[in-house]
Structure formats: structure tokens, C-alpha cells
Design a protein around this motif. Sequence first.
Motif, PDB file in Angstrom:
ATOM      1  N   GLY A  30       0.833  -1.203   0.000  1.00 34.14           N
ATOM      2  CA  GLY A  30       0.000   0.000   0.000  1.00 34.14           C
ATOM      3  C   GLY A  30       0.864   1.248   0.000  1.00 34.14           C
ATOM      4  O   GLY A  30       1.829   1.346   0.767  1.00 34.14           O
ATOM      5  N   LEU A  31       0.546   2.176  -0.887  1.00 34.86           N
ATOM      6  CA  LEU A  31       1.264   3.459  -0.953  1.00 34.86           C
ATOM      7  C   LEU A  31       0.210   4.554  -0.884  1.00 34.86           C
ATOM      8  O   LEU A  31      -0.630   4.675  -1.785  1.00 34.86           O
ATOM      9  N   VAL A  32       0.215   5.321   0.199  1.00 34.32           N
ATOM     10  CA  VAL A  32      -0.813   6.350   0.393  1.00 34.32           C
ATOM     11  C   VAL A  32      -0.171   7.729   0.300  1.00 34.32           C
ATOM     12  O   VAL A  32       0.656   8.103   1.140  1.00 34.32           O
TER      13      VAL A  32
ATOM     14  N   LEU B 248       7.390   1.459  -8.382  1.00 34.12           N
ATOM     15  CA  LEU B 248       6.600   0.481  -9.142  1.00 34.12           C
ATOM     16  C   LEU B 248       7.108  -0.954  -9.017  1.00 34.12           C
ATOM     17  O   LEU B 248       6.311  -1.876  -8.828  1.00 34.12           O
ATOM     18  N   PRO B 249       8.438  -1.187  -9.098  1.00 33.71           N
ATOM     19  CA  PRO B 249       8.890  -2.586  -8.952  1.00 33.71           C
ATOM     20  C   PRO B 249       8.460  -3.195  -7.614  1.00 33.71           C
ATOM     21  O   PRO B 249       8.066  -4.364  -7.567  1.00 33.71           O
ATOM     22  N   LEU B 250       8.486  -2.407  -6.544  1.00 33.55           N
ATOM     23  CA  LEU B 250       8.075  -2.925  -5.236  1.00 33.55           C
ATOM     24  C   LEU B 250       6.566  -3.171  -5.207  1.00 33.55           C
ATOM     25  O   LEU B 250       6.086  -4.143  -4.611  1.00 33.55           O
ATOM     26  N   LEU B 251       5.812  -2.279  -5.830  1.00 30.82           N
ATOM     27  CA  LEU B 251       4.352  -2.429  -5.856  1.00 30.82           C
ATOM     28  C   LEU B 251       3.966  -3.657  -6.676  1.00 30.82           C
ATOM     29  O   LEU B 251       3.114  -4.459  -6.287  1.00 30.82           O
ATOM     30  N   ARG B 252       4.644  -3.847  -7.800  1.00 32.60           N
ATOM     31  CA  ARG B 252       4.354  -5.024  -8.631  1.00 32.60           C
ATOM     32  C   ARG B 252       4.705  -6.302  -7.887  1.00 32.60           C
ATOM     33  O   ARG B 252       3.989  -7.294  -7.952  1.00 32.60           O
ATOM     34  N   ALA B 253       5.826  -6.231  -7.151  1.00 31.10           N
ATOM     35  CA  ALA B 253       6.297  -7.429  -6.434  1.00 31.10           C
ATOM     36  C   ALA B 253       5.296  -7.869  -5.357  1.00 31.10           C
ATOM     37  O   ALA B 253       5.279  -9.028  -4.952  1.00 31.10           O
ATOM     38  N   ALA B 254       4.450  -6.950  -4.899  1.00 36.12           N
ATOM     39  CA  ALA B 254       3.486  -7.301  -3.843  1.00 36.12           C
ATOM     40  C   ALA B 254       2.352  -8.175  -4.382  1.00 36.12           C
ATOM     41  O   ALA B 254       1.632  -8.802  -3.624  1.00 36.12           O
ATOM     42  N   ARG B 255       2.156  -8.206  -5.684  1.00 31.96           N
ATOM     43  CA  ARG B 255       1.088  -9.007  -6.324  1.00 31.96           C
ATOM     44  C   ARG B 255      -0.277  -8.705  -5.702  1.00 31.96           C
ATOM     45  O   ARG B 255      -0.938  -9.587  -5.181  1.00 31.96           O
ATOM     46  N   GLY B 256      -0.651  -7.453  -5.746  1.00 31.67           N
ATOM     47  CA  GLY B 256      -1.951  -7.034  -5.193  1.00 31.67           C
ATOM     48  C   GLY B 256      -1.807  -5.776  -4.364  1.00 31.67           C
ATOM     49  O   GLY B 256      -2.255  -5.738  -3.224  1.00 31.67           O
ATOM     50  N   ALA B 257      -1.162  -4.757  -4.959  1.00 28.75           N
ATOM     51  CA  ALA B 257      -0.913  -3.520  -4.203  1.00 28.75           C
ATOM     52  C   ALA B 257      -1.945  -2.448  -4.571  1.00 28.75           C
ATOM     53  O   ALA B 257      -2.623  -2.530  -5.592  1.00 28.75           O
ATOM     54  N   SER B 258      -2.045  -1.444  -3.706  1.00 27.11           N
ATOM     55  CA  SER B 258      -2.913  -0.292  -3.970  1.00 27.11           C
ATOM     56  C   SER B 258      -2.144   1.002  -3.752  1.00 27.11           C
ATOM     57  O   SER B 258      -1.413   1.124  -2.763  1.00 27.11           O
ATOM     58  N   VAL B 259      -2.358   1.937  -4.661  1.00 23.88           N
ATOM     59  CA  VAL B 259      -1.823   3.288  -4.502  1.00 23.88           C
ATOM     60  C   VAL B 259      -3.037   4.201  -4.324  1.00 23.88           C
ATOM     61  O   VAL B 259      -3.980   4.129  -5.110  1.00 23.88           O
ATOM     62  N   VAL B 260      -3.027   5.028  -3.290  1.00 27.25           N
ATOM     63  CA  VAL B 260      -4.175   5.920  -3.059  1.00 27.25           C
ATOM     64  C   VAL B 260      -3.684   7.356  -2.930  1.00 27.25           C
ATOM     65  O   VAL B 260      -2.776   7.646  -2.139  1.00 27.25           O
ATOM     66  N   PHE B 261      -4.294   8.246  -3.701  1.00 28.74           N
ATOM     67  CA  PHE B 261      -4.036   9.683  -3.587  1.00 28.74           C
ATOM     68  C   PHE B 261      -5.144  10.297  -2.734  1.00 28.74           C
ATOM     69  O   PHE B 261      -6.325  10.155  -3.065  1.00 28.74           O
ATOM     70  N   VAL B 262      -4.770  10.988  -1.666  1.00 33.16           N
ATOM     71  CA  VAL B 262      -5.764  11.658  -0.819  1.00 33.16           C
ATOM     72  C   VAL B 262      -6.021  13.044  -1.417  1.00 33.16           C
ATOM     73  O   VAL B 262      -5.206  13.955  -1.293  1.00 33.16           O
ATOM     74  N   SER B 263      -7.158  13.169  -2.088  1.00 30.47           N
ATOM     75  CA  SER B 263      -7.531  14.438  -2.721  1.00 30.47           C
ATOM     76  C   SER B 263      -8.462  15.201  -1.768  1.00 30.47           C
ATOM     77  O   SER B 263      -8.349  15.056  -0.549  1.00 30.47           O
TER      78      SER B 263
END
Length: 328
Positions: free
Chosen positions: A131-133, A169-184
Motif C-alpha cells: 500500500g502506498l498512500v 513500481l517494482p516494489l508495488l508489482r512485487a506485492a502481487r496485489g498492491a494499492s496506490v491511493v491519492f488523498v484528494s
Amino acid sequence: MVFSNVSRPVTGIIDGVLDRALVLGYTKIGSGLRRRWWPADPDPDALVGKRVLVTGATAGIGLEMARAFARLGATVHLLGRNPTKVRHCVAEISAELPGAEVIGEVCDVSDLDAVAAWTSNFADRVPALDGLVHNAGLMPKERLVTPQGHELQLATHILGPHLMTERLLPLLRAARGASVVFVSSGGMYSAPLVVEDLESNHDYNGVRTYARTKRMQVVLADAWAHRLAGTGVKAESMHPGWVDTPGVAEYLPRFRVITRPLLRELADGADTVVWLVATRPESKPGHFWHDRAQRPTTFGWQRSENPAKVRRFLHQVSDLTGTSKAWS
Ligand SMILES: NC(=O)c1ccc[n+]([C@@H]2O[C@H](COP(=O)([O-])OP(=O)(O)OC[C@H]3O[C@@H](n4cnc5c(N)ncnc54)[C@H](OP(=O)(O)O)[C@@H]3O)[C@@H](O)[C@H]2O)c1
């Protein structure tokens, strides 16, 4: 429960009315009502074995998210720009939740050189990121610039998060089911996508530039979702409603005085991000959320985004950050 016997179309109508009537929907009235019908909470151990990074986690909604992720079992990377605050917040959560794994990270997300250096260091230490928030945010009255000469809100809300996403991105792909969320912010509804002057060189105004860069976050998250389709990485944006935080006290003191009895608690502000990362719901184009439901990115009287304008925006972001132009 009051709404347990009420059909989904009816709660959908009530929810839509709340969304359009800002004061009802964005305050604690909105979350108080919607929690009667919104989707189930994540399992209590939903994030055991997962790793989540929250930026701007030394105060307000970000700190509350870090706490909530830790409660669900995640290893939490709590990122802030002030090392003393980072240490203090890590100690606070560790004391509250013995056994929680909370790791402090120091990086000014508006400083592109700092983001580049920190992401390299992070990638050396961590095999995958679930998860990347992108939560760090601010609304200064005066136009301020970063070490690279970018307007501070653009750099904090868009350029730094974009560069961070691309480099992780390589770390997010490696998680095999990651989420990136932008707090708008719901404030983005007041602003169209502006592509002529991303840096607010000509007409800086704290609130207006805030709304514009929050609109850009929604457009950018949608573009990332499209670009990452099929990779196992989801991208979303959301708005937390009106939440009583140090940021609101600093940047909108009069608004806070007027609305204070109705402002949301921190936990309500953090809720949808935590739910998105922990449950990874199906998401349609737009990819914009509030109170555990997808919301329109524009209202009826506004035009939807012009694809050529969006492309122009994305290419400028790529140019300003020296990143890939692989937008389709
Ligand atoms: N509160 C609301 O009602 C509301 C409504 C809509 C949207 N939002 C959004 O929600 C997010 C959090 O808001 P909040 O109200 O919780 O704000 P806040 O109380 O001001 O907290 C913001 C956090 O971001 C950090 N930050 C700012 N610039 C940074 C940078 N360059 N690098 C790293 N960290 C940085 C701050 O660190 P320092 O402590 O070092 O300043 C702080 O930890 C923001 O993106 C905001 O736009 C909030």
C-alpha cells in the motif's frame, strides 16, 4: 440497525443526496449515516504480512491512517519531513499498539531530489510494498517554491507523489496485489483541470491552487489506474470529507470555527483509505472514492475531462519529474 431493512436503491438515493448537499455529506453527519449501509469493515487481520507506506503521517489524517493500518497488522512505514515529529509519532503508535511494526521514514515529498534519494534507499531495504498512500498535503497563503523551483502545492500533491509512484513500481508489482491511493479533497469539484499554468505562476491563491492540484490528483490517479491495469497494482483517489486536523486549524481557521461541531473525527477521515488498501474493491474508471463508495469526478453541470487536455497534463507531469511518458 435503522437502514437494515431499506433496499440498496433507496440507500443509494440517500447517499447521492448527501453527496450533492456538501454540508450533509462531508461532515460527520454524512459518515454517521453512511456507516449504517456502507460495505463491511476489513477483517481484523486483513493486513498481517503486508507493508504500507503513508506520507504526511506526522499529523492529522495521515497519522490516524498509520495507526489504523498498524491495528490491521500491517508493517507501517510512517513518512514525514520532520525527523523529530517522525520519531515522536512512531513512538506514540508503538506505545499504543505493543507489537506493531512501525518504521519511521524521513523525506520531504515536495523535493524531487529527496524523493529520488529516499526511494532508492527504501528499495534497498524492502522487497515489496502492498500500500502506498499519498496523503501529505498543505495550502500555504503565499506562493512558495521547492529546491527545484516548483510551486510547493504542485510539488507536494502531484510531482513528488508521481515520482515516488514511478520509482516504487517494482516494489508495488512485487506485492502481487498492491494499492496506490491519492488523498484528494472535495474542494477539487470547484476546479477544472488547468493545463496552461501548472505552477500557478500567474494567479497564485492558496485555496484556488489547492483545489486545482487536488483536481490534478484525481486525474493523475485515474491515469495511473489505466496505465497499471493488468499489473496487479490498483490506483485510486479519494476525499476524506471535512476533518478536524492541525492542517484545517492552520490553513482554514475561520472555516474551522464555523464548522467545528460538525467536523469529522480523524478516524472517519482515515477510514476510506484504510478500507481501500485492506479490501481492494472493484473500481471503475474515475476511481474516485468517498465514504467507501465511488463518486463522480465531476458533477452534472461540469464537463468531463477532455482527453487531449488530460494527455497534455500527464506529459507535463512526466516532463517536470523526468519520468516515463507511457500514457496511452
Ligand atoms: N482535513 C480535512 O478536512 C481535509 C479535507 C480534504 C482533504 N484533506 C487532505 O487530507 C490530507 C491530510 O490532511 P490533514 O488535514 O490531515 O493535514 P495536516 O493536519 O496538515 O497534516 C498534513 C501532514 O502532511 C505533512 N506534510 C506536508 N508537506 C509535506 C512534505 N512536503 N513532505 C512530507 N510530509 C509533508 C505534514 O507534515 P508537517 O507536520 O511536517 O507539516 C503533516 O504530517 C491532505 O492531503 C489534505 O489535502 C484534508
